[in-house]
Design a protein around this motif. Structure first.
Motif, short mmCIF file in Angstrom:
data_model
loop_
_atom_site.label_atom_id
_atom_site.label_comp_id
_atom_site.label_asym_id
_atom_site.label_seq_id
_atom_site.Cartn_x
_atom_site.Cartn_y
_atom_site.Cartn_z
N UNK A 290 0.84 -1.20 0.00
CA UNK A 290 0.00 0.00 0.00
C UNK A 290 0.87 1.25 0.00
N UNK A 291 1.96 1.23 0.77
CA UNK A 291 2.86 2.38 0.81
C UNK A 291 3.43 2.66 -0.58
N UNK A 292 3.68 1.62 -1.36
CA UNK A 292 4.21 1.80 -2.72
C UNK A 292 3.20 2.43 -3.66
N UNK A 293 1.94 2.42 -3.29
CA UNK A 293 0.92 3.06 -4.12
C UNK A 293 0.87 4.57 -3.89
N UNK A 294 1.48 5.02 -2.80
CA UNK A 294 1.46 6.45 -2.47
C UNK A 294 2.48 7.20 -3.31
N UNK A 295 2.21 8.48 -3.53
CA UNK A 295 3.04 9.28 -4.44
C UNK A 295 4.25 9.92 -3.76
N UNK A 296 4.12 10.32 -2.49
CA UNK A 296 5.21 11.06 -1.85
C UNK A 296 5.81 10.27 -0.71
N UNK A 297 7.08 10.55 -0.45
CA UNK A 297 7.76 9.89 0.67
C UNK A 297 7.14 10.31 2.00
N UNK A 298 6.67 11.56 2.08
CA UNK A 298 6.04 12.03 3.32
C UNK A 298 4.81 11.18 3.64
N UNK A 299 4.00 10.87 2.63
CA UNK A 299 2.82 10.03 2.84
C UNK A 299 3.21 8.62 3.26
N UNK A 300 4.28 8.11 2.66
CA UNK A 300 4.76 6.77 3.02
C UNK A 300 5.22 6.76 4.48
N UNK A 301 6.00 7.76 4.87
CA UNK A 301 6.49 7.82 6.26
C UNK A 301 5.34 7.97 7.25
N UNK A 302 4.34 8.75 6.89
CA UNK A 302 3.18 8.91 7.75
C UNK A 302 2.43 7.58 7.90
N UNK A 303 2.25 6.87 6.82
CA UNK A 303 1.60 5.56 6.86
C UNK A 303 2.37 4.60 7.75
N UNK A 304 3.69 4.59 7.60
CA UNK A 304 4.53 3.71 8.42
C UNK A 304 4.40 4.09 9.89
N UNK A 305 4.44 5.39 10.17
CA UNK A 305 4.35 5.84 11.56
C UNK A 305 3.01 5.48 12.18
N UNK A 306 1.94 5.64 11.43
CA UNK A 306 0.61 5.38 11.98
C UNK A 306 0.28 3.89 12.10
N UNK A 307 0.74 3.08 11.16
CA UNK A 307 0.30 1.70 11.11
C UNK A 307 1.37 0.65 11.42
N UNK A 308 2.64 1.04 11.43
CA UNK A 308 3.68 0.05 11.70
C UNK A 308 4.32 0.22 13.07
N UNK A 309 4.47 1.43 13.54
CA UNK A 309 5.12 1.62 14.84
C UNK A 309 4.13 2.04 15.91
N UNK A 310 2.87 1.82 15.66
CA UNK A 310 1.83 2.12 16.62
C UNK A 310 1.75 0.98 17.64
N UNK A 311 2.03 1.29 18.89
CA UNK A 311 2.06 0.27 19.95
C UNK A 311 0.74 -0.50 20.04
N UNK A 312 -0.36 0.19 19.92
CA UNK A 312 -1.66 -0.47 20.06
C UNK A 312 -1.91 -1.46 18.93
N UNK A 313 -1.48 -1.13 17.73
CA UNK A 313 -1.62 -2.06 16.61
C UNK A 313 -0.69 -3.27 16.81
#
Length: 191
Positions: A110-133
């Protein structure tokens, strides 16, 4: 027409966001996996996991219909190590840890479908390093399985919408089947 499976497996290597982003994602995913493994090994068994363990040791197919603890796929996955005599919490949580790998894979897709690196980093921060997830993948509750399957279904749904927008012919049926199949597995994981 290109081989769909080959395109699916190797599209990552032809992505525009390779290089530092791949290394960063791989490093963060590896650290998150270590965290999930550490938690899965060290957390004492929870009440819900103990009840699922109890259900699988009785006639659980009949019992699952009479309780709110109807995580069918989760209970089945917990039964496999039980059949081998592995009754420690980490063995009962194996499927959640494996589901984390699936979740990481589809999150990257899904991150590869995004256009900007900022969007990719935001996705990673919200969904990959989220303790609750991450906690969902440390316990045998079915929610980690569900998140992984729904992340896959989301990826294929996004692919389907992209293919539809690009007027690609012949790939929609495979994507539809993947969306429906992964969504059904996600629903079986939690109830």
């Amino acid at each position: 027409m290109k081989n769909r499976a080959t395109t699916f497996l190797f599209r990552i290597t032809s992505s525009k966001t390779l290089g530092k982003t791949v290394l960063l994602y791989g490093f963060v995913a590896f650290i998150a996996l270590l965290y999930v493994l550490f938690r899965a090994y060290n957390i004492a068994i929870t009440h819900d996991e103990a009840f699922s363990f109890y259900l699988m040791n009785i006639n659980y197919v009949r019992a699952l219909g009479t309780t709110a603890n109807t995580h069918w796929l989760n209970t089945f996955c917990m039964k496999l190590p039980n059949l081998l005599g592995l009754n420690m919490p980490i063995a009962l949580r194996w499927h959640s840890v494996v589901a984390f790998g699936l979740y990481v894979f589809f999150l990257w897709r899904i991150a590869n479908l995004l256009k900007t690196k900022a969007a990719i980093y935001l996705l990673i921060a919200l969904l990959l390093v989220n303790h609750f997830v991450l906690e969902y993948f440390s316990l045998a509750r079915g929610y980690g399985l569900s998140l992984a399957f729904f992340m896959g279904a989301l990826y294929f749904a996004l692919q389907l919408s992209r293919n539809y927008a690009d007027n690609e012919i012949g790939v929609e049926e495979e994507d539809r089947k993947a969306v429906v199949g992964l969504a059904i597995l996600g629903m079986l994981s939690v109830g």
